[in-house]
Design an enzyme around this catalytic site. Structure first.
Site, mmCIF file in Angstrom:
data_model
loop_
_atom_site.group_PDB
_atom_site.id
_atom_site.type_symbol
_atom_site.label_atom_id
_atom_site.label_comp_id
_atom_site.label_asym_id
_atom_site.label_seq_id
_atom_site.Cartn_x
_atom_site.Cartn_y
_atom_site.Cartn_z
ATOM 1 N N ARG A 46 0.843 -1.212 0.000
ATOM 2 C CA ARG A 46 0.000 0.000 0.000
ATOM 3 C C ARG A 46 0.873 1.255 0.000
ATOM 4 O O ARG A 46 0.524 2.274 -0.575
ATOM 5 C CB ARG A 46 -0.960 0.000 1.195
ATOM 6 N N TYR A 98 -14.994 15.969 -17.597
ATOM 7 C CA TYR A 98 -15.331 14.553 -17.621
ATOM 8 C C TYR A 98 -16.531 14.304 -16.694
ATOM 9 O O TYR A 98 -16.546 14.794 -15.559
ATOM 10 C CB TYR A 98 -14.112 13.759 -17.157
ATOM 11 N N ASP A 169 -6.365 18.311 -15.283
ATOM 12 C CA ASP A 169 -6.513 16.923 -15.728
ATOM 13 C C ASP A 169 -5.987 16.879 -17.163
ATOM 14 O O ASP A 169 -6.593 17.430 -18.074
ATOM 15 C CB ASP A 169 -8.005 16.533 -15.642
ATOM 16 N N LYS A 194 -6.205 5.745 -20.187
ATOM 17 C CA LYS A 194 -6.351 6.265 -21.534
ATOM 18 C C LYS A 194 -5.021 6.180 -22.295
ATOM 19 O O LYS A 194 -4.536 5.087 -22.512
ATOM 20 C CB LYS A 194 -6.921 7.686 -21.463
HETATM 21 C C1 LIG Z 1 -11.478 8.601 -18.052
HETATM 22 C C2 LIG Z 1 -11.240 9.926 -17.491
HETATM 23 C C3 LIG Z 1 -11.174 10.131 -16.098
HETATM 24 C C4 LIG Z 1 -11.445 9.027 -15.119
HETATM 25 O O1 LIG Z 1 -10.481 8.021 -15.169
HETATM 26 P P1 LIG Z 1 -10.775 6.483 -14.797
HETATM 27 O O2 LIG Z 1 -9.449 5.856 -15.016
HETATM 28 O O3 LIG Z 1 -11.847 5.992 -15.697
HETATM 29 O O4 LIG Z 1 -11.195 6.460 -13.372
HETATM 30 C C5 LIG Z 1 -10.884 11.409 -15.648
HETATM 31 N N1 LIG Z 1 -10.680 12.431 -16.498
HETATM 32 C C6 LIG Z 1 -10.734 12.269 -17.830
HETATM 33 C C7 LIG Z 1 -10.498 13.438 -18.716
HETATM 34 C C8 LIG Z 1 -11.012 11.026 -18.369
HETATM 35 O O5 LIG Z 1 -11.084 10.885 -19.699
#
Ligand SMILES: *Cc1c(COP(=O)(O)O)cnc(C)c1O
Length: 379
Positions: A46, A98, A169, A194
């Site tokens: 962890r 998002y 982000d 992604k």
């Molecule tokens: C997919 C996504 C998230 C969330 O990520 P997860 O890995 O699905 O929890 C946050 N911000 C953006 C811009 C995303 O495309």
């Protein structure tokens, strides 16, 4: 060191007596100590794990941070960052985010009485949004799915002046194309699911920071709340990052070709891709990013056409997510943005004819043919 090379670098602190080029999957919960006060640097997964540490090392180098933490999902990383705030704090969020982030902010806004207000940050007139209680500004650029582009450096001047954290982000562009910390942001977030993972085969997330005090606070939250990425998933994302640059190059080249094709099709009413010169954010992105990414939003002429496209493509998969090797199409209004309030959807022009493509690394001519077939068929 060039970014293509950074994707292949190894953390020298992870000892490997056999010379393994791929840091092994250290599938262990705990690590034995030789004696009192003698730790190998790893105590309990962890807290730390060698596979995850190698991943954090690479992502940290890619984002020019001082500290990077790998989480079990993008949402887990955003949740950890939100632990920095408490009741009464005010956070400015961009109006186009998002859907999962919007849901999280609405949930903790209620449960912890954190006051989230939203603004169209790309327009640049955010001064009136700040209050004495403002602790952070949270945004994506380009946004999801409307591709609005915010000038990060300009906004960072404003947040610095006021002593407010700027959180970006950076999922949509990946560190291959954009480094918000260099432009003045304080915290960078990624969904590693992604482009970083890149193969639609695992879920992960990252938080990257530059400031050491902030790093310490977040590390404390990290080990306390326990949403660290597993060794196996760390290894998968590491493997994905090794080809980040060639995947991004191909995907965004394909994206530009597809965007240009969509512009010529009579059933397509709008094409929103920041790599097109006429996109209002094109010039800002040329300054702050090295590429335009592989996400295209477009609007077709009818809901029936949408249904046809979602059912009829052969190579393009109708699936939620983005940033992988295969091309995906999503329908924001029922998928990623299902929880976004109707008035926000309306303001952002997200209607029932809007679709989003995440372009993969297939042959662009094949993709264009696949799209052409469903766009031009008789309804
Ligand atoms: C997919 C996504 C998230 C969330 O990520 P997860 O890995 O699905 O929890 C946050 N911000 C953006 C811009 C995303 O495309």
């Amino acid at each position: 060191m060039n970014i293509d090379t950074v994707c292949q670098t190894k953390d020298k602190n992870i000892a490997d007596e056999w010379g393994a080029l791929s840091v092994p999957i250290y599938q262990t919960a705990t690590f034995a100590h030789k004696g009192l006060g003698e730790s190998t640097g790893f105590d309990y997964t962890r807290m730390q794990n060698p596979t995850r540490q190698q991943l954090e090392y690479v992502v940290n180098k890619l984002e020019h941070g001082t500290e990077t933490m790998a989480f079990a999902s993008g949402m887990a990383s955003i949740t950890a960052v939100m632990e920095l705030f408490s009741t009464g704090d005010h956070i400015i969020m961009d109006s186009d985010l998002y859907g999962g982030s919007v849901r999280l902010f609405s949930m903790i806004g209620k449960s912890r009485e954190i006051d989230f207000c939203s603004g169209e940050l790309y327009k640049g007139d955010y001064e009136s949004l700040f209050t004495e209680r403002t602790k952070a500004v949270y945004l994506e650029t380009p946004t999801n799915p409307m591709m609005n582009v915010t000038d990060i450096e300009k906004l960072a001047k404003e947040t610095k002046k006021r002593g407010v954290l700027l959180i970006v982000d950076n999922t949509f562009l990946s560190p291959y194309n954009q480094n918000p910390l260099d432009l003045g942001a304080d915290i960078v977030i990624h969904s590693g699911t992604k482009f970083l993972g890149g193969h639609h085969d695992t879920i992960g997330g990252f938080v990257v920071v530059k400031d050491e005090t902030l790093a310490e606070k977040l590390r404390y939250i990290y080990k306390t709340t326990g949403a660290g990425l597993s060794p196996f998933d760390s290894w998968l994302i590491l493997r994905g990052i090794r080809t980040l640059s060639i995947r991004m190059e191909r995907a965004q080249r394909n994206a530009l070709e597809i965007a240009r094709f969509l512009q010529t099709n009579k059933h397509v009413k709008r094409v929103i891709y920041p790599g097109l010169k006429e996109h209002p954010g094109h010039e800002i992105m040329k300054r702050q990013s090295r590429g335009f990414g592989a996400i295209i939003t477009f609007e077709v002429d009818s809901k029936e056409r949408v249904e046809k496209i979602l059912k009829g493509t052969e190579l393009v998969y109708f699936a939620e997510s983005l940033g992988g090797t295969e091309t995906l199409i999503t329908y924001p209004i029922t998928q990623t943005h299902a929880d976004v309030p109707a008035e926000v959807l309306k303001r952002n022009n997200i209607n029932d004819r809007v679709l989003r493509l995440s372009v993969g690394i297939e042959d662009s001519k094949d993709l264009i043919n696949d799209l052409k077939n469903v766009l031009d068929c008789v309804l």
